[in-house]
Design a protein around this motif. Structure first.
Motif, mmCIF file in Angstrom:
data_model
loop_
_atom_site.group_PDB
_atom_site.id
_atom_site.type_symbol
_atom_site.label_atom_id
_atom_site.label_comp_id
_atom_site.label_asym_id
_atom_site.label_seq_id
_atom_site.Cartn_x
_atom_site.Cartn_y
_atom_site.Cartn_z
ATOM 1 N N LEU A 152 -62.289 7.556 -11.173
ATOM 2 C CA LEU A 152 -60.915 7.434 -10.690
ATOM 3 C C LEU A 152 -60.347 8.786 -10.258
ATOM 4 O O LEU A 152 -59.760 8.919 -9.187
ATOM 5 N N ILE A 153 -60.551 9.793 -11.076
ATOM 6 C CA ILE A 153 -60.047 11.127 -10.746
ATOM 7 C C ILE A 153 -60.691 11.635 -9.449
ATOM 8 O O ILE A 153 -60.020 12.213 -8.604
ATOM 9 N N ASN A 154 -61.973 11.417 -9.313
ATOM 10 C CA ASN A 154 -62.668 11.856 -8.098
ATOM 11 C C ASN A 154 -62.250 11.064 -6.866
ATOM 12 O O ASN A 154 -62.280 11.587 -5.752
ATOM 13 N N GLU A 155 -61.853 9.836 -7.086
ATOM 14 C CA GLU A 155 -61.426 8.990 -5.970
ATOM 15 C C GLU A 155 -60.102 9.494 -5.425
ATOM 16 O O GLU A 155 -59.820 9.524 -4.289
ATOM 17 N N THR A 160 -64.613 7.118 -20.291
ATOM 18 C CA THR A 160 -64.664 8.477 -19.748
ATOM 19 C C THR A 160 -65.289 8.470 -18.361
ATOM 20 O O THR A 160 -64.786 9.113 -17.427
ATOM 21 N N TRP A 161 -66.389 7.756 -18.226
ATOM 22 C CA TRP A 161 -67.097 7.642 -16.956
ATOM 23 C C TRP A 161 -66.207 7.008 -15.892
ATOM 24 O O TRP A 161 -66.110 7.497 -14.769
ATOM 25 N N ASP A 206 -55.185 1.267 -4.086
ATOM 26 C CA ASP A 206 -56.426 1.528 -3.354
ATOM 27 C C ASP A 206 -57.400 2.345 -4.193
ATOM 28 O O ASP A 206 -58.595 2.050 -4.235
ATOM 29 N N ALA A 207 -56.892 3.380 -4.861
ATOM 30 C CA ALA A 207 -57.748 4.224 -5.694
ATOM 31 C C ALA A 207 -58.354 3.423 -6.846
ATOM 32 O O ALA A 207 -59.544 3.562 -7.161
ATOM 33 N N MET A 254 -52.834 6.886 -14.681
ATOM 34 C CA MET A 254 -53.573 8.071 -14.216
ATOM 35 C C MET A 254 -53.502 8.182 -12.694
ATOM 36 O O MET A 254 -53.214 9.243 -12.155
ATOM 37 N N ALA A 255 -53.757 7.082 -12.004
ATOM 38 C CA ALA A 255 -53.721 7.094 -10.538
ATOM 39 C C ALA A 255 -52.321 7.424 -10.033
ATOM 40 O O ALA A 255 -52.158 8.208 -9.100
ATOM 41 N N LYS A 256 -51.321 6.848 -10.673
ATOM 42 C CA LYS A 256 -49.933 7.080 -10.258
ATOM 43 C C LYS A 256 -49.543 8.544 -10.418
ATOM 44 O O LYS A 256 -48.797 9.091 -9.614
#
Length: 57
Positions: free
Chosen positions: A54-57, A48-49, A24-25, A11-13
């Motif tokens: 992660l998405i907000n980061e 989910t939380w 970092d994220a 997801m982060a990638k």
């Protein structure tokens, strides 16, 4: 937990593209989740939380 790490990395990638920014994220996400775990009302929604952090980061 390894599969959660892989899913978080994926997801982060997809959002940052750079391996260092991705790491970092993920690290910031785990730190924020650790600090805020008491605010999680339903354990069933942990993934989910966590991914929302992660998405907000």
């Amino acid at each position: 937990m390894k599969s959660l790490d892989r899913r978080m990395y994926s997801m982060a990638k997809s959002m940052v593209r750079n391996d260092e920014d991705c790491a970092d994220a993920m690290q910031e996400t785990v730190l924020k989740a650790f600090r805020a775990i008491s605010g999680l009302k339903e354990a069933a929604y942990f993934n989910t939380w966590l991914f929302r952090i992660l998405i907000n980061e």
